[in-house]
Design a protein around this motif. Structure first.
Motif, PDB file in Angstrom:
ATOM      1  N   SER A  25       6.196 -25.315  21.536  1.00  0.00           N
ATOM      2  CA  SER A  25       6.512 -25.792  22.883  1.00  0.00           C
ATOM      3  C   SER A  25       7.792 -26.615  22.862  1.00  0.00           C
ATOM      4  CB  SER A  25       5.358 -26.646  23.425  1.00  0.00           C
ATOM      5  OG  SER A  25       5.756 -27.335  24.599  1.00  0.00           O
ATOM      6  N   ASP A  26       8.846 -26.099  23.491  1.00  0.00           N
ATOM      7  CA  ASP A  26      10.114 -26.829  23.533  1.00  0.00           C
ATOM      8  C   ASP A  26       9.953 -28.172  24.230  1.00  0.00           C
ATOM      9  OD1 ASP A  26      11.235 -24.663  22.296  1.00  0.00           O
ATOM     10  OD2 ASP A  26      12.432 -24.001  24.014  1.00  0.00           O
ATOM     11  N   SER A  27       9.208 -28.207  25.314  1.00  0.00           N
ATOM     12  CA  SER A  27       9.067 -29.457  26.067  1.00  0.00           C
ATOM     13  C   SER A  27       8.311 -30.506  25.261  1.00  0.00           C
ATOM     14  CB  SER A  27       8.359 -29.196  27.402  1.00  0.00           C
ATOM     15  OG  SER A  27       7.074 -28.617  27.194  1.00  0.00           O
ATOM     16  N   ALA A  28       7.267 -30.082  24.536  1.00  0.00           N
ATOM     17  CA  ALA A  28       6.511 -31.037  23.720  1.00  0.00           C
ATOM     18  C   ALA A  28       7.373 -31.577  22.593  1.00  0.00           C
ATOM     19  CB  ALA A  28       5.249 -30.374  23.171  1.00  0.00           C
ATOM     20  N   MET A  29       8.184 -30.724  21.973  1.00  0.00           N
ATOM     21  CA  MET A  29       9.022 -31.180  20.868  1.00  0.00           C
ATOM     22  C   MET A  29      10.183 -32.045  21.361  1.00  0.00           C
ATOM     23  SD  MET A  29       7.490 -30.210  18.158  1.00  0.00           S
ATOM     24  CE  MET A  29       5.995 -30.569  19.140  1.00  0.00           C
TER      25      MET A  29
END
Length: 500
Positions: free
Chosen positions: A419-423
């Protein structure tokens, strides 16, 4: 090495599913299979697996991965195994029948045993020997609880009729047709029974828990000979040559071979390991001192921080609240959240791990308004993983005072790291770059490298490290004032949860 044997089969037996991945000699995945199995929650804070489910899903996924690859067993050079750690199985040496269901690492039922030992003043000795804290997370008190519950079990264990093992050990025993009862040093180091300085089971701790040594497996290097599979399983015997607990295998797969390198794996839980080299570091911030890996008889140590609930909070949204169709929907739902709402979820569903270590704590949600809905809960769930990682990041950097040798970059892997947003939030809240590799399944990769390295098919650590490939770096973009405000609010939420 026969030219016909140029592939490795990696078994990744996890908390919610079993996977098998076939790697070629260049450690590129060529086929995989995965199968979930049932979770059992017979009482509050109790988590169990049926050992037969662990075995059958492992067997099925191995066969499916081989079929998908178009390879036969006699074309597989070796098997590497990685596994959920601390989960405890006791079984009959002759029949293979489990004494009971496996007690999962998340299970808290032996909290009273831990409290009794702590009150009696035994924790300093246990921590000095094992590098661990007195917590129901670890295997030793789970074994004691099981033997206490079954009349005559302790006597049977003393006679060698009952065997104990973590999941790797149980799978090795089943794969080899009961011929090998062995584990590796990393899994042994998570049992609360293993002296990480002497490299052997602790007679003192075994006596304290009233656990017969006759039931304990032999401890071997991570890259070693663990026997051969029974030909009946796959059509030909395959040597088992690499074993490591899942977080240590991920550390290897991330090529964290140098002191100061740090990785964090996001699966059901979250586990961060910091390589401290040949010398164990005693934490002053309630982290664990553990083995990162052991090769050629030489242990390499690590500091570890364990978060019990990471991906499991997304599973809770899906299965418990029913606000998600699939776990993969969490990021897109979170992106719809109202930016004016600042909801915090403290997911202490089975207590707190590092650095708090409170087995009795339970989850809480803060900042709910009348307008709070699924999107805000999804965002709070994903952000809770970043906040918890920040707790570990702060503790590790406080313990590891090594100047410039301490990395300022965190390597990540596991399902949630996709997940780009989580990272991006993770990079923002820790205030440091987050590096995601091209191969996210670093746990299986580490197991495959161990097996391949042992038989000479794969390169040594230095060359393997040079081949590590970056997929994307996430640089922090959040202003420091905002980072500090958010983390302070998280810390207040944790404090409030602990005070309940």
């Amino acid at each position: 090495m026969s030219q016909s044997r140029r592939h490795i089969l990696a078994i990744d037996q996890g908390t919610t599913s079993s996977r098998a991945i076939v790697f070629d000699a260049g450690l590129t995945p060529v086929a995989s299979a995965q199968e979930e199995f049932a979770q059992h929650f017979p009482a509050s804070g109790w988590v169990e697996h049926d050992p037969e489910d662990l075995w059958q899903t492992t067997l099925a996924t191995c066969r499916a991965a081989l079929d998908q690859s178009g390879l036969t067993a006699d074309q597989i050079a070796a098997i590497g195994i990685t596994n959920q750690r601390e989960t405890t199985v006791i079984w009959d040496r002759d029949t293979g029948k489990p004494l009971d269901r496996a007690i999962v690492w998340q299970d808290r039922r032996s909290a009273a045993i831990c409290a009794t030992l702590r009150d009696a003043g035994h924790e300093p000795m246990i921590s000095a020997r094992t590098g661990l804290l007195l917590d129901p997370y670890f295997s030793g008190t789970k074994v004691k609880w099981l033997l206490d519950q079954h009349e005559g079990a302790r006597d049977r264990a003393a006679r060698g009729e009952l065997l104990f093992g973590t999941v790797d050990c149980y799978l090795i025993w089943r794969l080899t047709g009961g011929r090998v009862h062995a584990t590796d040093a990393t899994n042994a180091s998570r049992t609360l029974l293993y002296d990480i300085h002497q490299g052997d089971w602790s007679d003192e701790i075994c006596a304290l828990l009233d656990l017969p040594r006759a039931m304990l497996p032999e401890v071997r290097d991570c890259a070693s000979d663990f026997g051969q599979t029974d030909p009946a399983h796959f059509g030909a015997a395959i040597p088992i040559c690499g074993v490591a607990g899942d977080q240590q295998a991920a550390t290897i797969g991330q090529a964290c071979f140098e002191p100061g390198m740090m990785k964090s794996t996001y699966g059901t839980g979250c586990f961060a390991l910091l390589n401290t080299g040949k010398d164990p570091v005693a934490s002053q911030n309630r982290l664990l001192t553990t083995l990162a890996y052991q090769l050629d008889g030489t242990p390499t140590y690590a500091l570890e921080g364990s978060i019990f609930v990471a991906g499991a909070v997304v599973q809770w949204l899906r299965d418990g609240l029913g606000v998600l169709e699939t776990a993969q929907d969490s990021a897109s739902l979170a992106a719809q959240a109202d930016p004016e709402q600042d909801v915090i979820i403290v997911p202490a569903f089975t207590g707190f791990g590092a650095p708090y270590w409170n087995a009795e704590a339970r989850g809480a949600t803060f900042g709910l308004t009348r307008a709070t809905g699924p999107a805000e809960l999804a965002r709070a769930a994903l952000q809770s993983v970043g906040y918890q990682t920040r707790d570990l990041w702060e503790a590790m950097r406080a313990d590891w005072d090594a100047g410039d040798s301490c990395t300022a970059t965190l390597r990540v892997d596991g399902g949630m790291s996709a997940s780009d947003s989580a990272m991006q939030f993770l990079a923002d809240i820790i205030g440091a770059p987050v590096d995601r590799p091209r191969i996210l399944e670093t746990t299986a990769l580490g197991a495959a490298w161990l097996a391949g390295h042992h038989i000479g098919l794969c390169p040594g650590p230095e060359e393997f490290a040079r081949d590590w490939a970056l997929d994307r770096r996430f640089d922090p973009a959040m202003p420091e004032v905002e980072r500090a405000r958010r983390y302070a609010r998280w810390s207040r939420a944790v404090a409030a949860t602990l005070s309940v």
